[in-house]
Design a protein around this motif. Structure first.
Motif, PDB file in Angstrom:
ATOM      1  N   ASN A  82     -47.756  94.647  -6.586  1.00  0.00           N
ATOM      2  CA  ASN A  82     -47.736  94.200  -5.196  1.00  0.00           C
ATOM      3  C   ASN A  82     -47.689  95.445  -4.313  1.00  0.00           C
ATOM      4  O   ASN A  82     -46.632  95.962  -4.009  1.00  0.00           O
ATOM      5  CB  ASN A  82     -46.503  93.318  -4.955  1.00  0.00           C
ATOM      6  CG  ASN A  82     -46.534  92.639  -3.609  1.00  0.00           C
ATOM      7  OD1 ASN A  82     -47.268  93.039  -2.715  1.00  0.00           O
ATOM      8  ND2 ASN A  82     -45.728  91.601  -3.458  1.00  0.00           N
ATOM      9  N   GLU A 118     -45.759  97.944  -6.100  1.00  0.00           N
ATOM     10  CA  GLU A 118     -44.412  97.572  -6.536  1.00  0.00           C
ATOM     11  C   GLU A 118     -44.468  96.515  -7.634  1.00  0.00           C
ATOM     12  O   GLU A 118     -45.383  95.691  -7.682  1.00  0.00           O
ATOM     13  CB  GLU A 118     -43.598  97.038  -5.352  1.00  0.00           C
ATOM     14  CG  GLU A 118     -43.289  98.084  -4.302  1.00  0.00           C
ATOM     15  CD  GLU A 118     -42.433  99.218  -4.819  1.00  0.00           C
ATOM     16  OE1 GLU A 118     -41.540  98.978  -5.650  1.00  0.00           O
ATOM     17  OE2 GLU A 118     -42.639 100.369  -4.399  1.00  0.00           O
ATOM     18  N   SER A 169     -41.206  90.823  -6.805  1.00  0.00           N
ATOM     19  CA  SER A 169     -42.486  91.304  -6.279  1.00  0.00           C
ATOM     20  C   SER A 169     -43.612  90.399  -6.770  1.00  0.00           C
ATOM     21  O   SER A 169     -44.531  90.048  -6.012  1.00  0.00           O
ATOM     22  CB  SER A 169     -42.752  92.741  -6.740  1.00  0.00           C
ATOM     23  OG  SER A 169     -41.881  93.642  -6.125  1.00  0.00           O
ATOM     24  N   SER A 187     -43.519  87.163  -4.919  1.00  0.00           N
ATOM     25  CA  SER A 187     -44.079  87.315  -3.575  1.00  0.00           C
ATOM     26  C   SER A 187     -45.603  87.263  -3.595  1.00  0.00           C
ATOM     27  O   SER A 187     -46.226  86.813  -2.635  1.00  0.00           O
ATOM     28  CB  SER A 187     -43.614  88.642  -2.954  1.00  0.00           C
ATOM     29  OG  SER A 187     -42.221  88.630  -2.755  1.00  0.00           O
ATOM     30  N   GLU A 204     -33.876  92.765  -2.788  1.00  0.00           N
ATOM     31  CA  GLU A 204     -35.070  91.938  -2.611  1.00  0.00           C
ATOM     32  C   GLU A 204     -34.687  90.475  -2.405  1.00  0.00           C
ATOM     33  O   GLU A 204     -35.285  89.775  -1.581  1.00  0.00           O
ATOM     34  CB  GLU A 204     -35.986  92.071  -3.826  1.00  0.00           C
ATOM     35  CG  GLU A 204     -36.669  93.421  -3.934  1.00  0.00           C
ATOM     36  CD  GLU A 204     -37.546  93.534  -5.173  1.00  0.00           C
ATOM     37  OE1 GLU A 204     -37.578  92.573  -5.963  1.00  0.00           O
ATOM     38  OE2 GLU A 204     -38.196  94.576  -5.345  1.00  0.00           O
ATOM     39  N   PRO A 224     -44.512  94.823  -0.045  1.00  0.00           N
ATOM     40  CA  PRO A 224     -43.146  95.364  -0.127  1.00  0.00           C
ATOM     41  C   PRO A 224     -42.729  96.279   1.018  1.00  0.00           C
ATOM     42  O   PRO A 224     -41.593  96.215   1.470  1.00  0.00           O
ATOM     43  CB  PRO A 224     -43.141  96.117  -1.463  1.00  0.00           C
ATOM     44  CG  PRO A 224     -44.575  96.375  -1.778  1.00  0.00           C
ATOM     45  CD  PRO A 224     -45.338  95.240  -1.199  1.00  0.00           C
ATOM     46  N   TYR A 225     -43.623  97.139   1.493  1.00  0.00           N
ATOM     47  CA  TYR A 225     -43.205  98.136   2.476  1.00  0.00           C
ATOM     48  C   TYR A 225     -43.948  98.038   3.804  1.00  0.00           C
ATOM     49  O   TYR A 225     -44.023  98.996   4.549  1.00  0.00           O
ATOM     50  CB  TYR A 225     -43.369  99.553   1.889  1.00  0.00           C
ATOM     51  CG  TYR A 225     -42.367  99.847   0.807  1.00  0.00           C
ATOM     52  CD1 TYR A 225     -41.039 100.124   1.111  1.00  0.00           C
ATOM     53  CD2 TYR A 225     -42.743  99.819  -0.533  1.00  0.00           C
ATOM     54  CE1 TYR A 225     -40.109 100.378   0.121  1.00  0.00           C
ATOM     55  CE2 TYR A 225     -41.819 100.074  -1.539  1.00  0.00           C
ATOM     56  CZ  TYR A 225     -40.502 100.351  -1.203  1.00  0.00           C
ATOM     57  OH  TYR A 225     -39.582 100.607  -2.187  1.00  0.00           O
ATOM     58  N   GLY A 237     -41.897  94.143   5.140  1.00  0.00           N
ATOM     59  CA  GLY A 237     -41.962  93.894   3.707  1.00  0.00           C
ATOM     60  C   GLY A 237     -40.606  93.535   3.147  1.00  0.00           C
ATOM     61  O   GLY A 237     -39.565  93.847   3.740  1.00  0.00           O
ATOM     62  N   ARG A 272     -38.995  94.828   0.927  1.00  0.00           N
ATOM     63  CA  ARG A 272     -38.173  95.981   0.556  1.00  0.00           C
ATOM     64  C   ARG A 272     -37.840  96.870   1.752  1.00  0.00           C
ATOM     65  O   ARG A 272     -37.305  97.953   1.598  1.00  0.00           O
ATOM     66  CB  ARG A 272     -38.871  96.810  -0.520  1.00  0.00           C
ATOM     67  CG  ARG A 272     -38.828  96.155  -1.892  1.00  0.00           C
ATOM     68  CD  ARG A 272     -39.178  97.115  -2.998  1.00  0.00           C
ATOM     69  NE  ARG A 272     -38.985  96.499  -4.304  1.00  0.00           N
ATOM     70  CZ  ARG A 272     -39.201  97.122  -5.451  1.00  0.00           C
ATOM     71  NH1 ARG A 272     -39.623  98.370  -5.465  1.00  0.00           N
ATOM     72  NH2 ARG A 272     -39.001  96.510  -6.591  1.00  0.00           N
TER      73      ARG A 272
END
Length: 653
Positions: free
Chosen positions: A82, A85, A90, A93, A315, A520-521, A543, A545
């Motif tokens: 992802n 990640e 993840s 998601s 998470e 994630p970011y 995200g 994370r």
């Protein structure tokens, strides 16, 4: 993030980092796998050593590492990245839009991994420390293990980035040592290499009435496979795939070396409490150094599991699957975080495991059952990922059939461990599941009773009140956090707060919405001027994370808008305006409180009862969003489960 592409590059540094932070768990398995295979219940003496048992055991280990770790995780699952990640949340998601029920395997898998984080440090550290009993019989290993575990959890709050840099070289020494020791014994009996033939695995499983028990022991060789995927973001797919070739070769060589040592004692029974095959293949003069390296490797393996647990909790919080808890960032290193509540719960759990089971041999009974569940859940989610990638249905069917069969067989092989200790990790996993599931369902119940209204119906009155000097000014800039997904809507409670619950006049009203996205970011925002200069909505897309420090993020947005001339935040008070003084900002957080009602089912009432207790120990909304508490007003409003129109009431004279 920006370094995602860099992580995918194959580099010497990337390979070394992979050795240091990914393979701790699977890399320390040789400490106890053969002990578990040849061991007998409640007896320090092993089963009688035979070629069928030893060669079959090595064959099962080799093919488990090949089918389960190499093909499923290294070849297939690592492709489910992802934005660079990995990990079960993840993966969830990535596929959660395919079906709502996928939340179930995601939560079960996450809880199983957290439960694994409680049993792994005690068993790996105990396995290494108990090697000292060869030198010092009667050594109180349990106290030493507890001391090491305690120190390990104490240092978490200071960050582990400096120590982490040494992990790679140390683990390279560890794997190289295992490979060399294995080769030394293989040279004495090259015929042991024939154990790589799956024929010997089949013979052992079909000829031994303890076949399922042996499978439960063999499964321990692959328990760290989930870490390969969970740490994808730290190392990159190519670095993991190439470094795994070296790691797997060293592991297999060591298992073969242990097999030779056992075959040299064919027909005998080995006292596995004093003669661990792993330590027995070490030259006598090297043994103390080997135990020292094993202890350091065990600590590194434990550190990797602890860091992984922190990431899982963080998470889960962002995905609204765990109560809001404090998350600290002790260093600038990416992915380096510290969750105080999780740290001390894990510490208590690990020490509890040591006190309950005392010795590594007894801990084996509690190990493996929960991680099998996690692997099964990953298999289900990966099949959905393959479907998302338009992989042909027959290939997905083959993947599911093969791995549900393999992991289902391992699950059956581990079921006998339930009464011997597996109940402990399953109980921990169940408690974690109750917490995650309660938090998820309670949020859905509350959202069911949140009423949204069309905001454009209130444009005129909001604008008029902002300019009505007969209403005391509440703040220059008034910010509300909203859960409305659409710009056209807003919670009725926010309008009630502005217009009726102490009418709040402000120069500018802001609506801030946070959307946790699948990447994630990701860190983006959108601005919509609903009433130019009076009502502005800001949508953050963060995200799962990304730390949700709304105070800092909102300030950055305002700075950008001021710079672009889109908004004026200068105070409108005459005495301050002429000096260009910035007006004050105030956040209003509306806390929705569920009123008592018989409209909820028994199941929902139980969920909300547990939720009420979890809410007490979790962070408040304003602290969770990183708001400056001196500029925050918290308003509690009831969620009405029964509208007044449905209430039957008769007036009497």
């Amino acid at each position: 993030m920006s370094n995602h592409k860099d992580l995918q590059k194959l580099t010497a540094a990337g390979l070394l980092i992979s050795l240091g932070i990914i393979y701790g768990d699977i890399g320390t398995s040789p400490l106890y796998v053969f002990k578990a295979i040849i061991g007998t219940e409640g007896n320090n003496l092993s089963l009688p050593i035979s070629q069928t048992l030893v060669l079959g055991g090595v064959s099962l280990i080799f093919w488990t590492l090949t089918l389960q770790t190499t093909i499923k995780y290294v070849v297939i699952t690592l492709r489910a990245d992802n934005k660079g990640e990995g990990g079960i949340f993840s993966l969830f998601s990535l596929v959660r839009r395919k079906a709502k029920w996928l939340i179930v395997p995601a939560v079960i898998g996450g809880c199983a991994l957290l439960a694994d984080g409680i049993i792994t440090p005690p068993i790996t550290i105990s396995s290494a420390i108990e090697g000292l009993q060869t030198y010092y019989p009667g050594l109180p290993t349990m106290q030493i293990v507890i001391a090491i575990i305690t120190c390990l959890f104490i240092i978490q709050q200071f960050g582990t980035s400096l120590v982490g840099k040494a992990f790679g070289p140390i683990m390279f020494i560890w794997f190289t040592m295992m490979g060399v020791l294995g080769i030394m014994y293989i040279a004495q009996m090259p015929m042991v290499l024939k154990a790589l033939n799956p024929y010997y695995a089949v013979v052992l499983l079909t000829s031994n009435y303890n076949a399922f028990i042996i499978l439960g022991a063999v499964f321990l060789c692959t328990t760290g496979a989930e870490a390969l995927y969970s740490d994808l973001g730290h190392c990159g797919r190519k670095n993991i795939q190439i470094s795994w070739i070296y790691v797997k070769a060293c592991l297999i060589l060591n298992y073969l070396g242990q097999a030779v040592w056992l075959l040299q004692r064919e027909g005998q029974q080995v006292d596995i409490s004093k003669q661990n095959p792993f330590f027995m293949i070490m030259p006598e003069g090297f043994l103390i150094f080997g135990i020292g390296i094993a202890t350091i490797a065990a600590i590194i393996a434990s550190q990797a599991l602890i860091s992984g647990s922190f990431t899982l909790i963080a998470e889960a919080v962002r995905l609204n699957l765990w109560p809001k808890v404090r998350i600290n960032y002790p260093s600038e290193q990416k992915g380096q975080l510290y969750v105080p509540s999780a740290n001390w719960l894990l510490c208590a759990g690990c020490i509890g495991v040591v006190l309950l089971f005392q010795h590594e041999a007894r801990m084996q009974a509690a190990y493996g059952l929960s991680i099998t569940m996690a692997m099964l859940m990953t298999t289900i989610l990966v099949s959905k990922f393959l479907q998302r990638r338009k992989v042909p249905a027959y290939i997905i069917g083959i993947f599911l059939a093969v791995y549900l069969l393999i992991e289902g067989t391992f699950l059956l092989g581990n079921l006998h461990k339930f009464l011997e200790g597996g109940w402990f990790t399953l109980s921990i996993g169940f408690l974690l599941f109750v917490v995650m599931w309660t938090w998820h369902i309670a949020r859905k119940i509350k959202n069911r009773y949140v009423k949204f209204i069309e905001i454009d119906d209130y444009y005129n009155i909001i604008k008029e009140m902002s300019e009505d000097e007969s209403v005391p000014k509440y703040a220059s800039q008034l910010i509300y956090l909203t859960s409305a997904n659409f710009n056209s809507e807003v919670e009725s409670k926010i309008i009630y707060s502005i217009l009726q619950k102490q009418p709040k006049r402000a120069d500018v009203y802001w609506l801030v919405h946070v959307d946790v996205v699948d990447e994630p970011y990701k860190s983006e925002y959108e601005v919509d001027h609903l009433i130019p200069g009076k009502l502005i909505r800001v949508d953050f897309k963060l995200g799962f994370r990304v730390e949700q420090q709304i105070n800092l993020l909102f300030r950055r947005v305002v700075e950008d808008l001021v710079k672009n001339g889109e908004v004026d935040i200068t105070s409108t008070y005459k005495s301050l305006n002429k000096h260009k003084i910035v007006g004050d900002f105030r956040f209003v957080v509306i806390e929705k409180v569920l009123s008592r009602s018989h409209n909820l089912s028994f199941y929902e009432r139980v969920v909300m009862f547990i939720y009420s207790y979890l809410k007490r120990v979790s962070l408040s909304e304003e602290r969770n969003f990183g708001l400056d508490l001196s500029f925050v007003t918290v308003e509690k409003v009831p969620l009405m489960l029964t509208s007044p129109e449905t209430v039957k009431l008769t007036r009497v004279v």
